[in-house]
Design a protein around this motif. Structure first.
Motif, short mmCIF file in Angstrom:
data_model
loop_
_atom_site.label_atom_id
_atom_site.label_comp_id
_atom_site.label_asym_id
_atom_site.label_seq_id
_atom_site.Cartn_x
_atom_site.Cartn_y
_atom_site.Cartn_z
N LEU A 99 -0.72 -0.76 -10.43
CA LEU A 99 -1.34 -1.25 -9.05
C LEU A 99 -1.99 0.09 -8.55
N ALA A 100 -1.63 1.27 -8.79
CA ALA A 100 -2.14 2.37 -8.36
C ALA A 100 -3.23 2.72 -9.06
N GLY A 101 -3.50 2.23 -10.33
CA GLY A 101 -4.60 2.40 -11.16
C GLY A 101 -5.02 3.58 -11.32
N ASP A 102 -4.08 4.53 -11.56
CA ASP A 102 -4.23 5.94 -11.52
C ASP A 102 -4.31 6.58 -13.05
N PRO A 103 -5.10 6.91 -13.71
CA PRO A 103 -5.00 7.24 -15.15
C PRO A 103 -4.16 8.36 -15.19
N ARG A 104 -3.75 9.23 -14.37
CA ARG A 104 -2.77 10.31 -14.49
C ARG A 104 -1.42 9.70 -14.92
N GLY A 105 -1.00 8.33 -14.80
CA GLY A 105 0.08 7.83 -15.41
C GLY A 105 0.19 7.52 -16.71
N ASN A 106 -0.87 7.33 -17.37
CA ASN A 106 -1.17 6.75 -18.83
C ASN A 106 -0.41 7.22 -19.98
N GLU A 107 -0.04 8.69 -19.73
CA GLU A 107 0.44 9.30 -20.67
C GLU A 107 1.82 8.92 -20.78
N LEU A 108 2.50 8.88 -19.62
CA LEU A 108 3.74 8.43 -19.27
C LEU A 108 3.85 6.91 -19.71
N LEU A 109 3.00 6.10 -19.57
CA LEU A 109 3.05 4.61 -19.94
C LEU A 109 3.09 4.45 -21.22
N LEU A 110 2.36 5.36 -21.99
CA LEU A 110 1.92 5.20 -23.50
C LEU A 110 3.39 5.51 -24.03
N SER A 111 4.14 6.62 -23.48
CA SER A 111 5.43 7.03 -24.21
C SER A 111 6.40 5.79 -24.20
N VAL A 112 6.45 5.14 -23.15
CA VAL A 112 7.42 4.10 -22.84
C VAL A 112 6.80 2.79 -23.76
N ILE A 113 5.63 2.61 -23.89
CA ILE A 113 5.02 1.50 -24.85
C ILE A 113 5.45 1.70 -26.13
N THR A 163 0.84 -1.11 -0.02
CA THR A 163 0.04 -0.08 0.09
C THR A 163 0.97 1.47 0.03
N ILE A 164 1.89 1.14 0.86
CA ILE A 164 2.63 2.50 0.86
C ILE A 164 3.41 2.79 -0.51
N GLY A 165 3.72 1.93 -1.18
CA GLY A 165 4.35 2.14 -2.70
C GLY A 165 3.41 2.61 -3.43
N VAL A 166 2.51 1.97 -3.54
CA VAL A 166 1.12 2.62 -4.33
C VAL A 166 0.69 4.19 -4.01
N GLU A 167 0.81 4.22 -2.78
CA GLU A 167 0.29 5.67 -1.98
C GLU A 167 1.21 6.51 -2.29
N ALA A 168 2.65 6.12 -2.55
CA ALA A 168 3.66 6.76 -3.00
C ALA A 168 3.46 7.39 -4.52
N VAL A 169 3.41 6.49 -5.49
CA VAL A 169 2.84 6.89 -6.58
C VAL A 169 1.96 7.91 -6.97
N LYS A 170 0.83 7.89 -6.12
CA LYS A 170 -0.26 8.58 -6.13
C LYS A 170 -0.11 10.01 -5.73
#
Ligand code: HEC
Length: 378
Positions: free
Chosen positions: A139-153, A100-107
């Motif tokens: 695991l954070a399931g937070d769409p705010r990370g999607n653009e970053l992930l798309l650029s990696v993909i 949980t703590i790691g996921v909260e850190a991401v958020k």
């Protein structure tokens, strides 16, 4: 006059500077108690502006140093919007990304607008860290990370394991699934990411996404010509350990490349204690999509020989005179340097990607059940 002599001043300044860290380290118990009281008091205030309370801020910062990586640390960082803690938040996301703590850190990083710090790590040199950070973002399931992930993909310079982790991560939120589906429909997703994409999209709880994805992607077929269930479904099943051991040594051919407690060949990693290292989900991905998570020291190297033949294998040694590799048949071969035209690391695992062709879904479930029992022995 004497005191203000520039040389003296310089010496005095240097002395202070060099002593400063020493003094700072020596926080007495009394200071610690005072800091802790001040932090409690701060927490009772509403709308505090730390910049107007330098002493309280100093106490807070000292207190934080003593509680790195705890829930209280994260709570204080969030409460007082301490962006200076970003590096520590990144560390938590990577090292405790499945808690949980790691996921909260991401958020919290997203709340702080720290996308640059995340991006730097995702595109950093250390693939293992990038994979872990992507998993925590998933695991954070937070769409705010999607653009970053798309650029990696979409970045073919990044390794398959990092890009596969990004696909799995983005597929853990619905907006991300839709974005991934668009890539699939447009035909722009690299084919080495198909397994990861099929796996997340075909297990979507959104029927429309699942149906649309099914028009373009299928999971590979098993021995009974049925497509594989998704990993999400496989992990829910329970297998038979004895049957799994049998599969491992026979139709699975695992034993041709893996040792378990002294038996088998050592082309790939020894699996005697693998149950202490991998989750069921990770087992299925290792077996079904080997190139998505190539273990360190087991990268495949490809040699192009002067006579035009190509040899693949795990690197055993390399000297100025020759290169030794171990092939998929567990044979060590030696090539003189002057016979080698090209020599490079491959992005494809030496472990075959189609092992499931000879296995039924039940065989797979059994073999994974067996692998989970291979734990560290005292
Ligand atoms: C031709 C050789 C070969 C065969 C056959 C093979 N593997 Fe592998 N396996 C490897 C190599 C090489 C690696 C390391 C590279 C990688 O991670 O992809 C590996 C990695 C793995 C890992 C990940 C280990 C880790 O430490 O993360 C698991 C689990 C695994 N194999 C299980 C199996 C199972 C189960 C089978 C049979 C169904 C099997 N392998 C068949 C060569 C093989």
């Amino acid at each position: 006059m004497y005191l203000l002599h520039p040389a003296r001043l310089l010496v005095a300044t240097l002395l202070c500077l060099s002593l400063a860290p020493l003094v700072a380290q020596e926080v007495t118990d009394a200071t610690r108690a005072k800091d802790s009281r001040r932090v409690k008091a701060l927490l009772r205030l509403e709308n505090v502006d730390l910049e107007t309370l330098p002493e309280a801020k100093a106490s807070l910062m000292r207190h934080l140093e003593t509680i790195h990586g705890t829930d209280e640390f994260l709570e204080l960082v969030r409460r007082f919007k301490l962006k200076a803690a970003n590096p520590e938040l990144i560390r938590l996301a990577i090292e405790k990304g499945d808690e949980t703590i790691g996921v909260e850190a991401v958020k919290t990083l997203f709340d702080f607008g720290a996308n640059d710090a995340i991006e730097k790590e995702l595109n950093g040199k250390d693939d293992a860290r990038a994979v872990k950070l992507a998993a925590a973002m998933g695991l954070a399931g937070d769409p705010r990370g999607n653009e970053l992930l798309l650029s990696v993909i979409g970045n073919s310079e990044r390794s398959v394991p990092v890009r596969s982790a990004a696909v799995t991560a983005i597929g853990r939120n619905k907006a991300g699934q839709e974005q991934l589906l668009k890539l699939v429909e447009a035909g722009t997703l690299a084919k080495e990411l198909n397994f990861a994409a099929a796996n997340v999209l075909l297990s979507s709880t959104d029927a429309a996404i699942k149906t649309a994805a099914g028009k373009h992607l299928t999971l590979p077929a098993t021995a009974d010509s049925k497509p594989l269930p998704t990993v999400a479904e496989l992990v829910k099943r329970t297998g038979d350990v004895a049957a799994g051991k049998q599969v491992f040594g026979t139709i699975g051919t695992c034993i041709k490349c893996h040792k378990v407690r002294g038996e088998g060949k050592d082309v790939g990693p020894d699996l005697s204690e693998i149950g202490s290292k991998l989750s069921k989900e990770a087992f299925y991905v290792s077996i079904l999509d080997p190139s998505a998570g190539i273990s360190h020291n087991f990268e495949t190297y490809t040699l192009l020989l002067a006579d035009g033949t190509v040899q693949n294998g795990i690197l055993v040694s390399q000297t100025d005179a020759d290169i030794q590799i171990k092939t998929a048949d567990a044979i060590v071969k030696q090539f003189p340097r002057d016979e080698v035209e090209d020599f490079k690391k491959s992005t494809v695992s030496l472990m075959p990607a189609d092992l499931q062709k000879a296995l039924t879904a039940q065989n797979l479930v059994d073999v994974v059940e067996y692998l989970t029992t291979l734990k560290k022995q005292n």
